[in-house]
Scaffold this motif. Sequence first.
Motif, PDB file in Angstrom:
ATOM      1  N   GLU A  84       0.839  -1.195   0.000  1.00  0.00           N
ATOM      2  CA  GLU A  84       0.000   0.000   0.000  1.00  0.00           C
ATOM      3  C   GLU A  84       0.875   1.246   0.000  1.00  0.00           C
ATOM      4  O   GLU A  84       1.751   1.406   0.847  1.00  0.00           O
ATOM      5  N   LEU A  85       0.613   2.126  -0.953  1.00  0.00           N
ATOM      6  CA  LEU A  85       1.392   3.345  -1.103  1.00  0.00           C
ATOM      7  C   LEU A  85       0.454   4.521  -1.325  1.00  0.00           C
ATOM      8  O   LEU A  85      -0.642   4.369  -1.870  1.00  0.00           O
ATOM      9  N   THR A  86       0.892   5.694  -0.902  1.00  0.00           N
ATOM     10  CA  THR A  86       0.141   6.920  -1.172  1.00  0.00           C
ATOM     11  C   THR A  86       1.063   7.931  -1.832  1.00  0.00           C
ATOM     12  O   THR A  86       2.152   8.216  -1.324  1.00  0.00           O
ATOM     13  N   TYR A  87       0.637   8.439  -2.980  1.00  0.00           N
ATOM     14  CA  TYR A  87       1.383   9.469  -3.686  1.00  0.00           C
ATOM     15  C   TYR A  87       0.634  10.788  -3.552  1.00  0.00           C
ATOM     16  O   TYR A  87      -0.601  10.824  -3.558  1.00  0.00           O
ATOM     17  N   GLU A  88       1.392  11.871  -3.437  1.00  0.00           N
ATOM     18  CA  GLU A  88       0.790  13.191  -3.307  1.00  0.00           C
ATOM     19  C   GLU A  88       1.393  14.129  -4.344  1.00  0.00           C
ATOM     20  O   GLU A  88       2.563  13.997  -4.713  1.00  0.00           O
ATOM     21  N   GLY A  89       0.581  15.051  -4.810  1.00  0.00           N
ATOM     22  CA  GLY A  89       1.092  15.994  -5.796  1.00  0.00           C
ATOM     23  C   GLY A  89       0.093  17.076  -6.104  1.00  0.00           C
ATOM     24  O   GLY A  89      -0.910  17.256  -5.403  1.00  0.00           O
ATOM     25  N   TYR A  90       0.389  17.797  -7.183  1.00  0.00           N
ATOM     26  CA  TYR A  90      -0.439  18.926  -7.589  1.00  0.00           C
ATOM     27  C   TYR A  90      -0.888  18.731  -9.028  1.00  0.00           C
ATOM     28  O   TYR A  90      -0.085  18.395  -9.901  1.00  0.00           O
ATOM     29  N   GLY A  91      -2.177  18.947  -9.265  1.00  0.00           N
ATOM     30  CA  GLY A  91      -2.701  18.893 -10.615  1.00  0.00           C
ATOM     31  C   GLY A  91      -2.537  20.230 -11.291  1.00  0.00           C
ATOM     32  O   GLY A  91      -1.997  21.186 -10.715  1.00  0.00           O
ATOM     33  N   PRO A  92      -2.991  20.344 -12.513  1.00  0.00           N
ATOM     34  CA  PRO A  92      -2.930  21.626 -13.213  1.00  0.00           C
ATOM     35  C   PRO A  92      -3.686  22.692 -12.439  1.00  0.00           C
ATOM     36  O   PRO A  92      -4.752  22.439 -11.885  1.00  0.00           O
ATOM     37  N   GLY A  93      -3.098  23.883 -12.373  1.00  0.00           N
ATOM     38  CA  GLY A  93      -3.732  24.950 -11.605  1.00  0.00           C
ATOM     39  C   GLY A  93      -3.464  24.867 -10.122  1.00  0.00           C
ATOM     40  O   GLY A  93      -3.961  25.685  -9.349  1.00  0.00           O
ATOM     41  N   GLY A  94      -2.683  23.872  -9.688  1.00  0.00           N
ATOM     42  CA  GLY A  94      -2.306  23.764  -8.282  1.00  0.00           C
ATOM     43  C   GLY A  94      -3.272  23.005  -7.392  1.00  0.00           C
ATOM     44  O   GLY A  94      -3.132  23.034  -6.168  1.00  0.00           O
ATOM     45  N   ALA A  95      -4.258  22.312  -7.969  1.00  0.00           N
ATOM     46  CA  ALA A  95      -5.184  21.518  -7.156  1.00  0.00           C
ATOM     47  C   ALA A  95      -4.436  20.377  -6.471  1.00  0.00           C
ATOM     48  O   ALA A  95      -3.524  19.775  -7.040  1.00  0.00           O
ATOM     49  N   ALA A  96      -4.819  20.076  -5.238  1.00  0.00           N
ATOM     50  CA  ALA A  96      -4.163  19.015  -4.464  1.00  0.00           C
ATOM     51  C   ALA A  96      -4.703  17.656  -4.878  1.00  0.00           C
ATOM     52  O   ALA A  96      -5.905  17.492  -5.085  1.00  0.00           O
ATOM     53  N   VAL A  97      -3.799  16.670  -4.988  1.00  0.00           N
ATOM     54  CA  VAL A  97      -4.186  15.322  -5.403  1.00  0.00           C
ATOM     55  C   VAL A  97      -3.490  14.298  -4.510  1.00  0.00           C
ATOM     56  O   VAL A  97      -2.284  14.378  -4.276  1.00  0.00           O
ATOM     57  N   GLN A 206     -10.398  19.938   2.864  1.00  0.00           N
ATOM     58  CA  GLN A 206     -10.806  20.994   3.792  1.00  0.00           C
ATOM     59  C   GLN A 206     -10.991  22.332   3.082  1.00  0.00           C
ATOM     60  O   GLN A 206     -11.668  23.228   3.584  1.00  0.00           O
ATOM     61  N   THR A 207     -10.352  22.478   1.933  1.00  0.00           N
ATOM     62  CA  THR A 207     -10.546  23.652   1.085  1.00  0.00           C
ATOM     63  C   THR A 207     -10.656  23.167  -0.360  1.00  0.00           C
ATOM     64  O   THR A 207     -10.190  22.068  -0.689  1.00  0.00           O
ATOM     65  N   TYR A 208     -11.269  23.971  -1.206  1.00  0.00           N
ATOM     66  CA  TYR A 208     -11.469  23.578  -2.603  1.00  0.00           C
ATOM     67  C   TYR A 208     -10.788  24.565  -3.541  1.00  0.00           C
ATOM     68  O   TYR A 208     -10.693  25.767  -3.242  1.00  0.00           O
ATOM     69  N   ALA A 209     -10.298  24.038  -4.666  1.00  0.00           N
ATOM     70  CA  ALA A 209      -9.606  24.859  -5.661  1.00  0.00           C
ATOM     71  C   ALA A 209     -10.500  25.041  -6.878  1.00  0.00           C
ATOM     72  O   ALA A 209     -10.953  24.067  -7.475  1.00  0.00           O
ATOM     73  N   GLU A 210     -10.759  26.295  -7.230  1.00  0.00           N
ATOM     74  CA  GLU A 210     -11.484  26.599  -8.458  1.00  0.00           C
ATOM     75  C   GLU A 210     -10.459  26.769  -9.578  1.00  0.00           C
ATOM     76  O   GLU A 210      -9.484  27.499  -9.427  1.00  0.00           O
ATOM     77  N   LEU A 211     -10.677  26.082 -10.695  1.00  0.00           N
ATOM     78  CA  LEU A 211      -9.720  26.108 -11.794  1.00  0.00           C
ATOM     79  C   LEU A 211     -10.306  26.767 -13.027  1.00  0.00           C
ATOM     80  O   LEU A 211     -11.510  26.685 -13.275  1.00  0.00           O
ATOM     81  N   ALA A 212      -9.425  27.380 -13.801  1.00  0.00           N
ATOM     82  CA  ALA A 212      -9.825  27.905 -15.103  1.00  0.00           C
ATOM     83  C   ALA A 212     -10.216  26.747 -16.008  1.00  0.00           C
ATOM     84  O   ALA A 212      -9.837  25.594 -15.774  1.00  0.00           O
ATOM     85  N   VAL A 235      -8.483   8.010  -5.826  1.00  0.00           N
ATOM     86  CA  VAL A 235      -7.913   9.314  -6.155  1.00  0.00           C
ATOM     87  C   VAL A 235      -8.729  10.368  -5.415  1.00  0.00           C
ATOM     88  O   VAL A 235      -9.944  10.466  -5.598  1.00  0.00           O
ATOM     89  N   TYR A 236      -8.058  11.136  -4.564  1.00  0.00           N
ATOM     90  CA  TYR A 236      -8.717  12.215  -3.833  1.00  0.00           C
ATOM     91  C   TYR A 236      -8.140  13.544  -4.325  1.00  0.00           C
ATOM     92  O   TYR A 236      -6.950  13.648  -4.620  1.00  0.00           O
ATOM     93  N   HIS A 237      -8.998  14.564  -4.401  1.00  0.00           N
ATOM     94  CA  HIS A 237      -8.529  15.865  -4.875  1.00  0.00           C
ATOM     95  C   HIS A 237      -9.422  16.955  -4.303  1.00  0.00           C
ATOM     96  O   HIS A 237     -10.513  16.673  -3.784  1.00  0.00           O
ATOM     97  N   ASN A 238      -8.954  18.177  -4.387  1.00  0.00           N
ATOM     98  CA  ASN A 238      -9.766  19.296  -3.899  1.00  0.00           C
ATOM     99  C   ASN A 238     -10.212  20.203  -5.034  1.00  0.00           C
ATOM    100  O   ASN A 238     -10.527  21.369  -4.833  1.00  0.00           O
ATOM    101  N   PHE A 239     -10.240  19.639  -6.247  1.00  0.00           N
ATOM    102  CA  PHE A 239     -10.749  20.351  -7.422  1.00  0.00           C
ATOM    103  C   PHE A 239     -12.267  20.455  -7.312  1.00  0.00           C
ATOM    104  O   PHE A 239     -12.950  19.446  -7.127  1.00  0.00           O
ATOM    105  N   GLU A 240     -12.790  21.661  -7.439  1.00  0.00           N
ATOM    106  CA  GLU A 240     -14.227  21.869  -7.330  1.00  0.00           C
ATOM    107  C   GLU A 240     -14.882  21.618  -8.681  1.00  0.00           C
ATOM    108  O   GLU A 240     -14.859  22.466  -9.582  1.00  0.00           O
ATOM    109  N   LEU A 241     -15.457  20.441  -8.828  1.00  0.00           N
ATOM    110  CA  LEU A 241     -16.132  20.074 -10.081  1.00  0.00           C
ATOM    111  C   LEU A 241     -17.415  20.882 -10.233  1.00  0.00           C
ATOM    112  O   LEU A 241     -18.230  20.961  -9.305  1.00  0.00           O
ATOM    113  N   MET A 242     -17.605  21.450 -11.394  1.00  0.00           N
ATOM    114  CA  MET A 242     -18.803  22.218 -11.699  1.00  0.00           C
ATOM    115  C   MET A 242     -19.490  21.618 -12.922  1.00  0.00           C
ATOM    116  O   MET A 242     -18.875  20.893 -13.707  1.00  0.00           O
TER     117      MET A 242
END
Length: 248
Positions: A84-97, A206-212, A235-242
């Motif tokens: 079991e492994l967990t990877y962390e990083g940033y998506g486009p626009g700086g969203a947390a993944v 805990q916070t959400y990222a709005e992306l262009a 896959v967990y992320h804080n990208f606010e899907l609209m």
Amino acid sequence: MAGHSKWKNIQHRKGRQDAAKGKIFTKLSKEIFAAVRSAGDDPTTNTRLRLAIAKAKDANMPNDNIDRTIKKASGDTEGVSYEELTYEGYGPGGAAVMVEVLTDNKNRSAAEVRLAFNKNGGNLGENGCVSFLFERKGFLILDREKAGISEDELMLAVIEAGADELESSENEFEVMTAPDEFESVKSALEEQGFTFLNAEVTQMPQTYAELARADAENMIKLIDMLEDNDDVQNVYHNFELMEEHYEN
């Protein structure tokens, strides 16, 4: 509740899973296998296994598949070991993944996860770079219309059941619990006749990222590529899907 619905993030993932039952069954089997290997084949004493079985049943995985996986994991299966492994990083626009992986080859998984980030405008980070932005929570979703009661009435019911929080959006009620209270809250609400659109223990941002728009499109591609990987469990992320993110 003002703002976004947390359920939209879950809906996107479940929609992807529904389109590829064979793939999700493979991932669920791996989780059941790992749960048995970690703490035995008795779901009454193995919480991880109990939750894995419930998740499999929610995905309409046949009981024969579940039983066969448990028996296989309980036997003397040589050469099968999942890490079991967990990877962390940033998506486009700086969203947390955050990416949870269950793999028999960590070098392969690391390379494939890194490729997904690089190909879609993100970058893999160090352990701990985004995990502080998430909190593990039990999460239950009820269809607002089918619930058949007002928000105030449901608030009393979820408090009595032991939940931490109730939020509402236009179409859903969203119930949050402590991870250890998830099963008891779910059972208590089921006894009152409630059914759920979704019920799981997950990582809540805990916070959400709005992306262009361009970043949002690449973020969806990143999520999809990661979820297409058989080694990736969640896959967990804080990208606010609209809604507009799904428009062609």
